[in-house]
Design an enzyme around this catalytic site. Structure first.
Site, PDB file in Angstrom:
ATOM      1  N   ASP A   1      50.763   3.526  46.453  1.00  0.00           N
ATOM      2  CA  ASP A   1      49.467   4.085  46.069  1.00  0.00           C
ATOM      3  C   ASP A   1      49.696   5.041  44.909  1.00  0.00           C
ATOM      4  OD1 ASP A   1      47.988   2.758  48.060  1.00  0.00           O
ATOM      5  OD2 ASP A   1      48.393   4.334  49.517  1.00  0.00           O
TER       6      ASP A   1
ATOM      7  N   ASP B   1      43.442  -1.685  47.098  1.00  0.00           N
ATOM      8  CA  ASP B   1      42.503  -0.983  47.971  1.00  0.00           C
ATOM      9  C   ASP B   1      41.091  -1.017  47.387  1.00  0.00           C
ATOM     10  OD1 ASP B   1      44.663  -0.321  49.600  1.00  0.00           O
ATOM     11  OD2 ASP B   1      44.915   1.665  48.695  1.00  0.00           O
TER      12      ASP B   1
END
Length: 160
Positions: free
Chosen positions: A118, A134
Site C-alpha cells: 500500500d 483497492d
C-alpha cells in the site's frame, strides 16, 4: 457484434488495471521503502510505503492462505459468470471487471510477497493507506451496488 467487442475490451481493461497497480507498487517500493514519504498535495495526500498482511484496513492479519484461496475463488467465480453468461448490461459487466482487476492485483502481491503493498495515504483524514487495486475494488463495488439499486427500481417500475 456488441457482445464480441465487450468480450475483447473488458479483459484489456482488466489487464491494464492490474498492470497499473503492479507498476505503481513497484515504484512505491523502490522509492519509498522502508520509511520515506513524499508529500504529493500538502495536508491532503502523501505517498508512504506500507505492507498489509490483512484485508481492508489491515483487519485479520496473518490469514494469507485463507485470503489467497478466498480471493481466487471469488475472482474465478466472477470471471466465469462474466464470460459464460451472455451479459446484456455493460454496466454490470464492466463493474465486475473492475472488481476482478483489483482483486487480482492484490492477489499477486499476496502470492508472491506474502503481503499487499500500500502507498496512497490521505493525510487530511485518519484513514488506511491503500493502493490502486483497492481503489479498483472500491469503485467497482460502488458501481455494482449502484447498478443493483438501479436494476431493482427498473424492475419495480416494469411490474407496476
Amino acid at each position: 457484434m456488441r457482445l464480441r467487442n465487450k468480450n475483447i475490451w473488458c479483459p484489456v481493461m482488466i489487464i491494464m488495471i492490474i498492470a497499473f497497480d503492479q507498476i505503481t507498487k513497484y515504484i512505491a517500493k523502490s522509492t519509498l521503502y522502508p520509511d520515506k514519504a513524499i508529500h504529493f498535495i500538502d495536508g491532503f495526500l502523501e505517498f508512504r510505503y506500507a505492507e498489509n498482511t490483512g484485508v481492508a484496513f489491515s483487519m485479520f492479519s496473518g490469514g494469507r492462505w485463507v485470503f489467497i484461496i478466498l480471493t481466487s475463488a471469488v475472482a474465478i467465480g466472477m470471471l466465469v459468470y462474466m464470460f459464460t453468461r451472455a451479459q446484456k448490461n455493460l454496466w454490470l459487466y464492466w463493474s465486475l471487471g473492475v472488481i476482478v482487476a483489483g482483486a487480482i492485483g492484490n492477489l499477486i502481491d499476496r502470492i508472491f510477497l506474502g503481503y499487499v503493498i500500500d502507498f496512497i495515504n490521505p493525510t487530511f483524514v485518519r484513514f488506511a493507506v491503500f493502493n490502486i487495486a483497492d481503489c479498483a475494488v472500491t469503485l467497482g463495488t460502488v458501481s455494482l451496488v449502484a447498478y443493483l439499486i438501479f436494476d431493482i427500481f427498473k424492475k419495480e417500475k416494469k411490474d407496476a
